[in-house]
Design an enzyme around this catalytic site. Structure first.
Site, PDB file in Angstrom:
ATOM      1  N   GLU A  79     -11.129   4.099   9.733  1.00 18.13           N
ATOM      2  CA  GLU A  79     -11.282   4.025   7.875  1.00 18.13           C
ATOM      3  C   GLU A  79     -11.763   2.965   7.840  1.00 18.13           C
ATOM      4  O   GLU A  79     -11.810   2.080   7.231  1.00 18.13           O
ATOM      5  CB  GLU A  79     -10.153   4.185   7.830  1.00 18.13           C
ATOM      6  CG  GLU A  79      -9.105   5.568   7.533  1.00 18.13           C
ATOM      7  CD  GLU A  79      -7.648   5.884   6.626  1.00 18.13           C
ATOM      8  OE1 GLU A  79      -7.447   4.270   6.396  1.00 18.13           O
ATOM      9  OE2 GLU A  79      -7.516   6.926   6.783  1.00 18.13           O
ATOM     10  N   ARG A 139      -2.458   2.833  17.415  1.00 10.13           N
ATOM     11  CA  ARG A 139      -2.297   4.505  16.327  1.00 10.13           C
ATOM     12  C   ARG A 139      -3.472   5.013  16.779  1.00 10.13           C
ATOM     13  O   ARG A 139      -4.350   4.674  17.187  1.00 10.13           O
ATOM     14  CB  ARG A 139      -2.431   3.795  15.005  1.00 10.13           C
ATOM     15  CG  ARG A 139      -1.114   2.874  14.437  1.00 10.13           C
ATOM     16  CD  ARG A 139      -1.180   2.966  13.481  1.00 10.13           C
ATOM     17  NE  ARG A 139      -0.897   3.506  12.058  1.00 10.13           N
ATOM     18  CZ  ARG A 139      -1.473   4.338  10.975  1.00 10.13           C
ATOM     19  NH1 ARG A 139      -3.170   3.864  10.597  1.00 10.13           N
ATOM     20  NH2 ARG A 139      -1.086   4.970  10.398  1.00 10.13           N
ATOM     21  N   LYS A 147      -3.843  -0.706  14.151  1.00 12.81           N
ATOM     22  CA  LYS A 147      -4.902  -0.119  13.959  1.00 12.81           C
ATOM     23  C   LYS A 147      -6.451  -0.401  13.676  1.00 12.81           C
ATOM     24  O   LYS A 147      -6.034  -1.166  13.137  1.00 12.81           O
ATOM     25  CB  LYS A 147      -4.908   0.865  12.024  1.00 12.81           C
ATOM     26  CG  LYS A 147      -5.674   1.110  11.439  1.00 12.81           C
ATOM     27  CD  LYS A 147      -4.765   1.720   9.830  1.00 12.81           C
ATOM     28  CE  LYS A 147      -5.772   2.503   9.518  1.00 12.81           C
ATOM     29  NZ  LYS A 147      -5.766   2.997   7.767  1.00 12.81           N
ATOM     30  N   GLU A 165       0.693  -1.354   0.181  1.00 16.49           N
ATOM     31  CA  GLU A 165      -0.013   0.117  -0.160  1.00 16.49           C
ATOM     32  C   GLU A 165       0.692   1.110   0.248  1.00 16.49           C
ATOM     33  O   GLU A 165       1.632   1.413   1.075  1.00 16.49           O
ATOM     34  CB  GLU A 165      -1.109   0.210   1.508  1.00 16.49           C
ATOM     35  CG  GLU A 165      -1.998   0.749   1.236  1.00 16.49           C
ATOM     36  CD  GLU A 165      -3.459   0.064   2.358  1.00 16.49           C
ATOM     37  OE1 GLU A 165      -2.943  -0.235   2.387  1.00 16.49           O
ATOM     38  OE2 GLU A 165      -3.528   2.066   2.700  1.00 16.49           O
ATOM     39  N   ASP A 201      -2.872  13.743   8.080  1.00 12.98           N
ATOM     40  CA  ASP A 201      -2.516  12.557   7.072  1.00 12.98           C
ATOM     41  C   ASP A 201      -0.766  13.068   6.384  1.00 12.98           C
ATOM     42  O   ASP A 201      -1.152  12.875   5.250  1.00 12.98           O
ATOM     43  CB  ASP A 201      -3.281  12.142   6.394  1.00 12.98           C
ATOM     44  CG  ASP A 201      -3.012  11.170   5.776  1.00 12.98           C
ATOM     45  OD1 ASP A 201      -2.014  10.532   6.654  1.00 12.98           O
ATOM     46  OD2 ASP A 201      -3.780  10.033   4.736  1.00 12.98           O
ATOM     47  N   ASN A 227      -3.196  -2.447   7.831  1.00 13.28           N
ATOM     48  CA  ASN A 227      -4.241  -2.323   7.334  1.00 13.28           C
ATOM     49  C   ASN A 227      -4.465  -4.060   7.317  1.00 13.28           C
ATOM     50  O   ASN A 227      -4.233  -4.733   6.336  1.00 13.28           O
ATOM     51  CB  ASN A 227      -4.538  -1.783   5.487  1.00 13.28           C
ATOM     52  CG  ASN A 227      -5.737  -0.621   6.001  1.00 13.28           C
ATOM     53  OD1 ASN A 227      -5.889  -0.192   6.805  1.00 13.28           O
ATOM     54  ND2 ASN A 227      -5.350   0.232   4.998  1.00 13.28           N
ATOM     55  N   GLU A 269       5.885  22.700  -1.891  1.00 12.84           N
ATOM     56  CA  GLU A 269       5.338  23.317  -0.975  1.00 12.84           C
ATOM     57  C   GLU A 269       4.095  23.590  -2.181  1.00 12.84           C
ATOM     58  O   GLU A 269       3.116  24.553  -2.044  1.00 12.84           O
ATOM     59  CB  GLU A 269       5.475  23.912   0.424  1.00 12.84           C
ATOM     60  CG  GLU A 269       4.235  24.039   0.255  1.00 12.84           C
ATOM     61  CD  GLU A 269       4.646  25.183   2.586  1.00 12.84           C
ATOM     62  OE1 GLU A 269       6.143  24.887   2.620  1.00 12.84           O
ATOM     63  OE2 GLU A 269       4.353  24.993   3.055  1.00 12.84           O
ATOM     64  N   ARG A 316     -12.080  16.758  11.624  1.00 10.99           N
ATOM     65  CA  ARG A 316     -10.839  15.647  11.512  1.00 10.99           C
ATOM     66  C   ARG A 316     -10.178  15.483  12.403  1.00 10.99           C
ATOM     67  O   ARG A 316      -9.222  14.940  13.020  1.00 10.99           O
ATOM     68  CB  ARG A 316     -11.020  15.045  10.199  1.00 10.99           C
ATOM     69  CG  ARG A 316      -9.764  13.843   9.901  1.00 10.99           C
ATOM     70  CD  ARG A 316      -9.495  13.763   9.061  1.00 10.99           C
ATOM     71  NE  ARG A 316      -8.437  12.300   9.111  1.00 10.99           N
ATOM     72  CZ  ARG A 316      -7.954  12.143   7.182  1.00 10.99           C
ATOM     73  NH1 ARG A 316      -8.836  12.080   6.376  1.00 10.99           N
ATOM     74  NH2 ARG A 316      -7.333  11.266   7.577  1.00 10.99           N
ATOM     75  N   GLU A 340       3.533   9.345   0.353  1.00 12.76           N
ATOM     76  CA  GLU A 340       2.272   9.360   0.715  1.00 12.76           C
ATOM     77  C   GLU A 340       1.714  10.672  -0.830  1.00 12.76           C
ATOM     78  O   GLU A 340       1.977  10.463  -1.329  1.00 12.76           O
ATOM     79  CB  GLU A 340       1.348   8.908   1.202  1.00 12.76           C
ATOM     80  CG  GLU A 340      -0.091   8.964   0.680  1.00 12.76           C
ATOM     81  CD  GLU A 340      -1.051   8.023   1.946  1.00 12.76           C
ATOM     82  OE1 GLU A 340      -0.247   7.932   2.976  1.00 12.76           O
ATOM     83  OE2 GLU A 340      -2.255   8.122   1.605  1.00 12.76           O
ATOM     84  N   TRP A 368     -14.338  12.485   4.021  1.00 13.12           N
ATOM     85  CA  TRP A 368     -12.941  12.343   4.492  1.00 13.12           C
ATOM     86  C   TRP A 368     -12.680  13.458   5.793  1.00 13.12           C
ATOM     87  O   TRP A 368     -10.872  12.996   6.402  1.00 13.12           O
ATOM     88  CB  TRP A 368     -12.223  12.138   3.942  1.00 13.12           C
ATOM     89  CG  TRP A 368     -11.947  10.767   2.526  1.00 13.12           C
ATOM     90  CD1 TRP A 368     -13.187  11.009   1.618  1.00 13.12           C
ATOM     91  CD2 TRP A 368     -11.772   9.736   2.947  1.00 13.12           C
ATOM     92  NE1 TRP A 368     -12.734   9.372   1.332  1.00 13.12           N
ATOM     93  CE2 TRP A 368     -12.502   8.826   1.899  1.00 13.12           C
ATOM     94  CE3 TRP A 368     -10.890   8.879   4.361  1.00 13.12           C
ATOM     95  CZ2 TRP A 368     -12.233   7.000   2.466  1.00 13.12           C
ATOM     96  CZ3 TRP A 368     -10.617   7.468   4.511  1.00 13.12           C
ATOM     97  CH2 TRP A 368     -12.159   6.464   3.080  1.00 13.12           C
ATOM     98  N   GLU A 401       5.005   9.222  14.579  1.00 12.19           N
ATOM     99  CA  GLU A 401       4.496   8.590  12.760  1.00 12.19           C
ATOM    100  C   GLU A 401       5.246   9.395  11.862  1.00 12.19           C
ATOM    101  O   GLU A 401       4.492  10.765  11.869  1.00 12.19           O
ATOM    102  CB  GLU A 401       3.372   7.829  12.887  1.00 12.19           C
ATOM    103  CG  GLU A 401       3.355   7.305  11.745  1.00 12.19           C
ATOM    104  CD  GLU A 401       1.867   6.172  11.582  1.00 12.19           C
ATOM    105  OE1 GLU A 401       1.857   5.643  12.697  1.00 12.19           O
ATOM    106  OE2 GLU A 401       1.446   6.084  10.052  1.00 12.19           O
TER     107      GLU A 401
HETATM  108  O1  GCW Z   1      -2.460   8.222   4.977  1.00 10.61           O
HETATM  109  C1  GCW Z   1      -4.170   7.006   5.436  1.00 10.61           C
HETATM  110  C2  GCW Z   1      -3.347   6.477   3.912  1.00 10.61           C
HETATM  111  C3  GCW Z   1      -3.784   4.352   4.313  1.00 10.61           C
HETATM  112  C4  GCW Z   1      -3.144   4.182   5.238  1.00 10.61           C
HETATM  113  C5  GCW Z   1      -3.560   5.166   6.464  1.00 10.61           C
HETATM  114  C6  GCW Z   1      -3.258   4.824   7.726  1.00 10.61           C
HETATM  115  C7  GCW Z   1      -2.365   2.076   5.928  1.00 10.61           C
HETATM  116  O2  GCW Z   1      -3.860   6.783   2.796  1.00 10.61           O
HETATM  117  O3  GCW Z   1      -3.488   3.882   2.987  1.00 10.61           O
HETATM  118  O4  GCW Z   1      -3.158   3.244   5.413  1.00 10.61           O
HETATM  119  O5  GCW Z   1      -3.489   6.607   6.139  1.00 10.61           O
HETATM  120  O6  GCW Z   1      -1.663   5.531   8.183  1.00 10.61           O
HETATM  121  O7  GCW Z   1      -3.817   3.846   8.192  1.00 10.61           O
END
Ligand code: GCW
Length: 830
Positions: A289, A323, A285, A165, A369, A208, A515, A340, A397, A547, A391
């Site tokens: 989500e 987490r 986790k 992932e 995130d 996940n 940025e 969020r 990403e 989201w 973390e």
């Molecule tokens: O940023 C999101 C990601 C997911 C990820 C999640 C997480 C592994 O899009 O891909 O899942 O965070 O950190 O749990």
């Protein structure tokens, strides 16, 4: 000619020093490891020294037993205790923390003692010595170093089926088709890389997770992984799926207070420890989500964490990494108060004293995130008793996914150095994470790393500086960003100063550049978050869904109102001094303005510019800097091997093109929203472009692109159904001269279209829509901001009135899509 390199050795190439330099070093007579156990990191250190000396200095040095401790010109490696026990003189060696080491080089570097606080520390000292040699840096009389924090781990996001992932570097080196792979050579090589930058733990599978991780075959597989990584001082842990008792155990519930569930996890844990006696513990986790968790069963997060913690306590020093990424992804945007960013503090509120001692809360650096810029997570200021793991993410990403170069330490520094002023006392995040602020003995760092089986490890040579830097920063979060990139560059590409300064310059500019063209003033990375690939631009995707990565952009203004007075109250989750600062626009730094405040586009920043003009300017500046990266890199032709040179050049060229896609998308999007023109007249005005939809088409048809801003003029052309060869033609009206010709097209999944471009029937370029292979990256199967890309044909002689013809040959679902062609005189970017 330099031999081509694949990158498999990353920064551990141990490249030979030039003979005249190598000759200035002593000739080593022996290496004495203070152990005979072949799986000990000390023994690994000795063999690594042997290998390094043979490559760097071209010396063949044998390993000798402990009895030769006192002979001259030896390299002794072991723990401080073992050295003392063997009669060695340890006076003058300072106290070291766990994993720390001392390196003593006496007699002009001929007598070397590498002494670790533990075996791992000895290995780290050996790598330190070798990396000094490789860079021809002076050997220290006495150098001692200890880590900032004991936990310095990576988190793989590898799925059991072998995919990764957020991975862009091929399949997993750990799993395939539901099981641990047979050949774990790469896992051992990875452990070597990790150890060289003092990383000491890894969670081998995705957060996940999957119930089948604990099948009997996989238990044995995990044991094999642990066995190959252990000699490098790297311990393994696993991420578990909360509902495994139901999924694998056949129980009717996964309720953490159910005795059967407790017993089931006890048994799994016992079995795991039988296979991996030094297991790190469980990463969890849950209730995130859409995943199950304790809340699913009416229990608290602490109930779950403690169940796992107790199961671990029976065996070793294993910990639960719970987490904090717990949030509802069906949040209602119509409620101005919803946020969020508030979730972590809300969910963990009141639990600080509820956790078992071996529970740590793992917190992403920002409240949302892994965005291009976020303030530190407020939860970092709420836990006093429960230690934390911070973390980070090496995987980039939301930061160009390693197809854009983004050297991360400057971003990390904004978090590490942030003073949360908890209880009005200095509380830099790095001092919380080290454990110093609240006297925790176990705390530290985790980073999501997308290492895969590509020989470059991350799919991109330059991206590897982030993995290297991650290790360096977990050891010492005050490290100097430039010093770290310089070290990495010398180790990775050799000692040529031109190479060092080009890589340093590109890297040091890269985060700010990204940025500038992705998302400014704390608005977040404006990538598409809906199609889940988090890559190309799509500012609209942030709003209108649950989201919670909202920007709240409308025709009047944008930004999240996170104030206590009128907004979501998020600013109030910070300790009072910080809360006060973020509450007011005047005291919020410009770079986080839109994170905390909703303002009109015409709001005047501290810089004196309006918000909208800042957006336009930053996007033009950032994308302009991105154009300089491939030019700088080109000066290195011949100074490094061709394979790595071409690989990097291709990516930097790609980035330069995609930076313009970003620029135009974001600028057009906000221009369309607010109707306020760019004071410099650039946005929407493209004097050097010919739109594909305005050309004479044969076999091509005009399509409207979604999102609209992902195409110049909102339209592109694609070959009509069933057409084998389509053409687009026009007469060039620009003055005769030499131009760089740029073609913007779309390269998506589903086929590899072929393109040719002619001027007066003279072929001036041909290419294939095979970016997914060349970048090793699947972004999208549509014509959109992910797939939009550009190819340059440099220095083309063009005559006024020439006929331009593009021939597209579609393939499969990819219909040879084209957006526009630019004719760029020297110095023009368009
Ligand atoms: O940023 C999101 C990601 C997911 C990820 C999640 C997480 C592994 O899009 O891909 O899942 O965070 O950190 O749990």
């Amino acid at each position: 000619m330099r031999p081509n390199e694949t990158g498999i050795e990353a920064w551990l190439r141990d490249a030979a020093l030039p003979a005249e330099i190598a000759a200035t070093y002593p000739h080593y007579a022996a290496i004495v490891p203070l152990t005979t156990a072949k799986d000990s990191p000390v023994y690994t250190a000795a063999t690594e020294l042997q290998l390094g000396l043979s490559k760097i200095l071209r010396q063949t040095v044998t390993l000798r037993p402990e009895s030769e401790l006192a002979s001259s010109a030896t390299l002794v490696v072991g723990t401080v205790d073992a050295f003392a026990a063997a009669g060695g003189d340890v006076r003058g060696i300072p106290d070291l923390k766990e994993d720390g080491f001392s390196l003593l080089c006496r007699d002009g570097g001929a007598s070397v003692k590498i002494l670790g606080e533990n075996e791992r520390g000895a290995l780290y000292g050996a790598f330190e010595f070798l990396m000094l040699l490789s860079q021809n840096k002076p050997l220290p009389d006495l150098y001692s170093s200890s880590p900032s924090a004991p936990i310095r781990w990576v988190n793989q996001w590898d799925n059991l089926d072998g995919t990764i992932e957020r991975g862009y570097a091929g399949p997993s080196i750990y799993f395939k088709d539901g099981y641990v792979v047979e050949d774990l050579t790469r896992a051992a090589q990875y452990a070597r890389l990790m150890a060289s930058v003092r990383l000491n733990g890894i969670i081998v599978n995705n957060v996940n997770s999957d119930s089948k991780l604990f099948s009997p075959t996989n238990m044995k597989g995990l044991a094999r992984i642990a066995d190959v990584m252990r000699p490098w001082g790297v311990r393994i842990g696993v991420a578990l799926y909360f509902d495994t008792p139901k999924g694998l155990g056949g129980l009717s519930t996964s309720d953490p207070l159910d005795p059967d569930v407790v017993a089931w996890w006890d048994e799994i844990t016992t079995s795991l420890y039988r296979h991996v006696p030094d297991m790190l513990g469980y990463l969890i986790k849950a209730n995130s989500e859409g995943q199950p968790g304790p809340l699913t069963y009416g229990r608290t997060l602490a109930d779950a964490a403690n169940m796992f913690a107790r199961a671990l306590q029976k065996h070793g020093d294993g910990i639960v990494m719970y987490r904090a990424f717990v949030y509802n992804h069906h949040l209602d945007e119509s409620n101005w108060k919803n946020d969020r960013a508030n979730a972590a503090v809300e969910y963990f509120d009141g639990l600080d004293n509820e956790f078992e001692d071996n529970v740590l809360v793992q917190i992403k650096y920002g409240p949302i995130d892994f965005q291009i810029r976020e303030p530190p997570s407020p939860l970092l200021a709420h836990l006093r008793k429960t230690p934390i793991i911070l973390e980070l993410q090496v995987a980039q990403e939301y930061l160009g996914q390693q197809d854009h170069v983004v050297y991360l330490p400057p971003l990390w520094r904004t978090i590490f150095d942030f003073d949360l002023q908890i209880d009005d006392r200095p509380s830099a995040v790095r001092d919380i994470v080290s454990g110093a602020r609240f006297n925790w003995d176990r705390a530290g760092y985790a980073a999501v790393v997308n290492v895969g089986n590509d020989p470059t490890w991350l799919g991109s040579h330059l991206a590897m500086s982030n993995l290297y830097a991650y290790g360096r920063y977990t050891w010492d979060p005050t490290s100097d960003e430039e010093g770290v990139i310089r070290d990495w560059t010398r180790l990775t590409f050799g000692l040529n100063e031109t190479v060092e300064s080009a890589v340093t310059q590109i890297s040091m500019q890269s985060w700010r550049t990204y940025e500038d063209y992705s998302g400014n003033l704390g608005i977040q990375t404006l990538c598409d978050i809906v199609k889940t690939c988090h890559y190309g631009p799509s500012p609209a995707a942030h709003d209108g869904n649950g989201w919670g990565q909202w920007t709240r952009a409308d025709e009047h203004g944008l930004g999240m109102d996170r104030t206590v007075a009128t907004g979501t109250g998020n600013a109030g989750q910070y300790p009072s001094a910080v809360a006060k600062r973020f509450e007011e626009i005047e005291t919020t730094p410009d770079e986080l303005l839109l994170w905390f405040h909703h303002v009109p586009y015409t709001h005047i920043l501290k810089s004196g510019k309006t918000v909208i003009q800042h957006f336009y300017d930053a996007h033009y500046e950032g994308s302009q800097v991105a154009q300089t990266f491939p030019r700088q890199w080109e000066t290195l032709r011949g100074l490094i091997d061709d394979a790595r040179f071409e690989h990097v050049l291709f990516r930097l060229e790609y980035q330069a093109g995609h930076a313009l896609v970003w620029r135009d998308s974001v600028c057009m999007f906000y221009y369309a929203k607010c109707g306020i023109a760019d004071s410099q007249g650039r946005v929407g005005n493209h004097a050097w472009r010919i739109e594909a939809e305005e050309m004479e088409l044969d076999g091509y048809e005009v399509v409207a692109v979604t999102p609209f801003e992902a195409a110049s003029g909102s339209k592109a052309i694609v070959a009509a159904d069933g057409v084998q060869t389509a053409t687009a033609q026009c007469t060039v009206g620009f003055d005769s001269g030499v131009y760089d010709v740029a073609v913007n097209y779309y390269d998506h999944l589903g086929g590899n279209s072929e393109y040719q471009i002619f001027l007066n029937e003279r072929l001036i370029g041909a290419w294939s829509g095979n970016l997914e292979d060349r970048l090793g990256h699947d972004f999208s199967d549509l014509v959109d901001g992910h797939s939009a890309t550009r190819i340059y044909l440099r220095q083309v002689a063009v005559g006024k009135g020439d006929r331009l013809k593009i021939v597209g040959r579609p393939d499969g679902a990819e219909r040879a899509p084209i957006d526009y062609v630019s004719f760029l005189p020297e110095g023009i970017i368009d």
